[in-house]
Design a protein around this motif. Structure first.
Motif, mmCIF file in Angstrom:
data_model
loop_
_atom_site.group_PDB
_atom_site.id
_atom_site.type_symbol
_atom_site.label_atom_id
_atom_site.label_comp_id
_atom_site.label_asym_id
_atom_site.label_seq_id
_atom_site.Cartn_x
_atom_site.Cartn_y
_atom_site.Cartn_z
ATOM 1 N N THR A 287 0.826 -1.199 0.000
ATOM 2 C CA THR A 287 0.000 0.000 0.000
ATOM 3 C C THR A 287 0.859 1.248 0.000
ATOM 4 N N TYR A 288 0.577 2.122 -0.960
ATOM 5 C CA TYR A 288 1.305 3.378 -1.048
ATOM 6 C C TYR A 288 0.968 4.256 0.151
ATOM 7 N N ASN A 289 1.962 4.968 0.630
ATOM 8 C CA ASN A 289 1.759 5.905 1.722
ATOM 9 C C ASN A 289 1.218 7.198 1.118
ATOM 10 N N THR A 290 0.123 7.695 1.673
ATOM 11 C CA THR A 290 -0.494 8.896 1.112
ATOM 12 C C THR A 290 -0.024 10.187 1.767
ATOM 13 N N HIS A 291 0.733 10.090 2.840
ATOM 14 C CA HIS A 291 1.249 11.304 3.472
ATOM 15 C C HIS A 291 2.316 11.905 2.568
ATOM 16 N N ARG A 292 2.174 13.160 2.222
ATOM 17 C CA ARG A 292 3.048 13.804 1.229
ATOM 18 C C ARG A 292 4.529 13.761 1.581
ATOM 19 N N LEU A 293 4.850 13.625 2.864
ATOM 20 C CA LEU A 293 6.256 13.588 3.266
ATOM 21 C C LEU A 293 6.793 12.164 3.412
ATOM 22 N N MET A 294 5.939 11.193 3.132
ATOM 23 C CA MET A 294 6.339 9.800 3.331
ATOM 24 C C MET A 294 6.066 8.920 2.116
ATOM 25 N N THR A 295 5.995 9.510 0.949
ATOM 26 C CA THR A 295 5.674 8.731 -0.238
ATOM 27 C C THR A 295 6.849 7.906 -0.757
ATOM 28 N N HIS A 296 7.989 7.982 -0.089
ATOM 29 C CA HIS A 296 9.164 7.232 -0.527
ATOM 30 C C HIS A 296 9.213 5.821 0.075
ATOM 31 N N TRP A 297 8.202 5.450 0.868
ATOM 32 C CA TRP A 297 8.120 4.080 1.378
ATOM 33 C C TRP A 297 6.676 3.595 1.299
ATOM 34 N N ILE A 298 6.508 2.282 1.314
ATOM 35 C CA ILE A 298 5.176 1.675 1.244
ATOM 36 C C ILE A 298 4.945 0.784 2.461
ATOM 37 N N GLY B 157 10.967 -7.382 -4.265
ATOM 38 C CA GLY B 157 11.219 -7.206 -5.696
ATOM 39 C C GLY B 157 10.164 -6.331 -6.352
ATOM 40 N N ALA B 158 8.914 -6.559 -5.994
ATOM 41 C CA ALA B 158 7.835 -5.727 -6.540
ATOM 42 C C ALA B 158 8.026 -4.278 -6.116
ATOM 43 N N ALA B 159 8.301 -4.059 -4.837
ATOM 44 C CA ALA B 159 8.466 -2.692 -4.327
ATOM 45 C C ALA B 159 9.621 -1.979 -5.015
ATOM 46 N N SER C 184 10.398 -2.200 -7.976
ATOM 47 C CA SER C 184 9.972 -1.791 -9.318
ATOM 48 C C SER C 184 9.048 -0.574 -9.286
ATOM 49 N N PHE C 185 8.600 -0.161 -8.098
ATOM 50 C CA PHE C 185 7.714 0.993 -7.970
ATOM 51 C C PHE C 185 8.561 2.264 -7.951
ATOM 52 N N GLU C 186 8.250 3.191 -8.792
ATOM 53 C CA GLU C 186 9.032 4.422 -8.890
ATOM 54 C C GLU C 186 9.055 5.181 -7.568
ATOM 55 N N GLY C 187 10.266 5.542 -7.130
ATOM 56 C CA GLY C 187 10.443 6.378 -5.959
ATOM 57 C C GLY C 187 10.344 5.681 -4.613
ATOM 58 N N ILE C 188 10.132 4.376 -4.602
ATOM 59 C CA ILE C 188 9.985 3.654 -3.330
ATOM 60 C C ILE C 188 11.364 3.206 -2.850
ATOM 61 N N GLU C 189 11.699 3.584 -1.607
ATOM 62 C CA GLU C 189 13.009 3.292 -1.037
ATOM 63 C C GLU C 189 12.974 2.315 0.128
ATOM 64 N N ALA C 190 11.777 2.021 0.656
ATOM 65 C CA ALA C 190 11.689 1.127 1.812
ATOM 66 C C ALA C 190 10.291 0.541 1.926
ATOM 67 N N ILE C 191 10.224 -0.560 2.673
ATOM 68 C CA ILE C 191 8.947 -1.203 3.011
ATOM 69 C C ILE C 191 8.811 -1.157 4.527
ATOM 70 N N ARG C 192 7.633 -0.793 4.965
ATOM 71 C CA ARG C 192 7.337 -0.760 6.395
ATOM 72 C C ARG C 192 6.175 -1.702 6.656
ATOM 73 N N MET D 240 8.396 -2.541 11.704
ATOM 74 C CA MET D 240 9.645 -3.012 11.100
ATOM 75 C C MET D 240 9.835 -2.345 9.741
ATOM 76 N N LEU D 241 11.096 -2.195 9.329
ATOM 77 C CA LEU D 241 11.428 -1.487 8.096
ATOM 78 C C LEU D 241 12.485 -2.254 7.321
ATOM 79 N N LEU D 242 12.309 -2.300 6.015
ATOM 80 C CA LEU D 242 13.303 -2.884 5.113
ATOM 81 C C LEU D 242 13.716 -1.818 4.102
ATOM 82 N N PRO D 243 14.929 -1.253 4.239
ATOM 83 C CA PRO D 243 15.419 -0.345 3.191
ATOM 84 C C PRO D 243 15.655 -1.145 1.910
#
Length: 174
Positions: free
Chosen positions: A79-90, A116-118, A120-128, A169-172
């Motif tokens: 799920t994409y993060n909708t907060h404008r300052l946090m769109t770099h992680w999902i 792997g899927a994440a 491929s998403f433009e601008g995504i740097e981490a999974i939470r 938990m976070l995965l860069p």
């Protein structure tokens, strides 16, 4: 035999029934996926509809793992993060592997496919993700490269007198 993964599968009755059955079986086996056993497909269905609405609106992506028979054996929702300052992680939600397939390495396959899927998403740097304390899920996610970055003690009440920590938990991805 490894699972076959599909990102953004066509949603239809077969997939719906497969996910509902998986979610029910995982919940009834004690999996920490939003419910406490016993549950039925009818208990799960409203949550599936909420997830499906997010998918149809483009806010969430569905990753499905199929077993050698073509049955739904694993899922994860990204799920994409909708907060404008946090769109770099999902967010990663509702991570499930069917109980009959546990112990085969499919959980690690699912987590690798989600990463792997994440990537491929433009601008995504981490999974939470968050997980329920007391289940061992945090150890599993740590073994997949995730780091604990926060914990809310007693935030999840699974029964009166049975409160669990909500572990963040976070995965860069870099």
């Amino acid at each position: 035999m490894p699972l076959t993964f599909e990102l953004d599968p066509r949603i239809g009755p077969r997939l719906r029934d497969g996910v509902l059955s998986l979610w029910t079986d995982v919940s009834n086996a004690g999996g920490a996926v939003g419910f406490v056993p016993p549950v039925t497909v009818d208990d799960i269905r409203p949550e599936w509809v909420k997830h499906l609405a997010a998918v149809s609106e483009g806010r969430t992506r569905l990753l499905v793992g199929y077993d050698e028979e073509g049955a739904v054996a694993a899922t994860a929702f990204l799920t994409y993060n909708t907060h404008r300052l946090m769109t770099h992680w999902i967010w990663l939600y509702t991570v499930m592997v069917h109980p009959r397939h546990q112990g085969k390495g499919y959980g690690r396959e699912l987590m690798a496919a989600a990463a792997g899927a994440a990537r491929s998403f433009e601008g995504i740097e981490a999974i939470r993700l968050t997980c329920r304390g007391g289940t061992g899920a945090d150890r599993f996610y740590a073994s997949c490269g995730y780091k604990e970055v926060g914990r809310v003690p007693g935030a999840i009440r699974v029964a009166p007198g049975d409160d669990r920590d909500d572990i963040v938990m976070l995965l860069p991805l870099e």
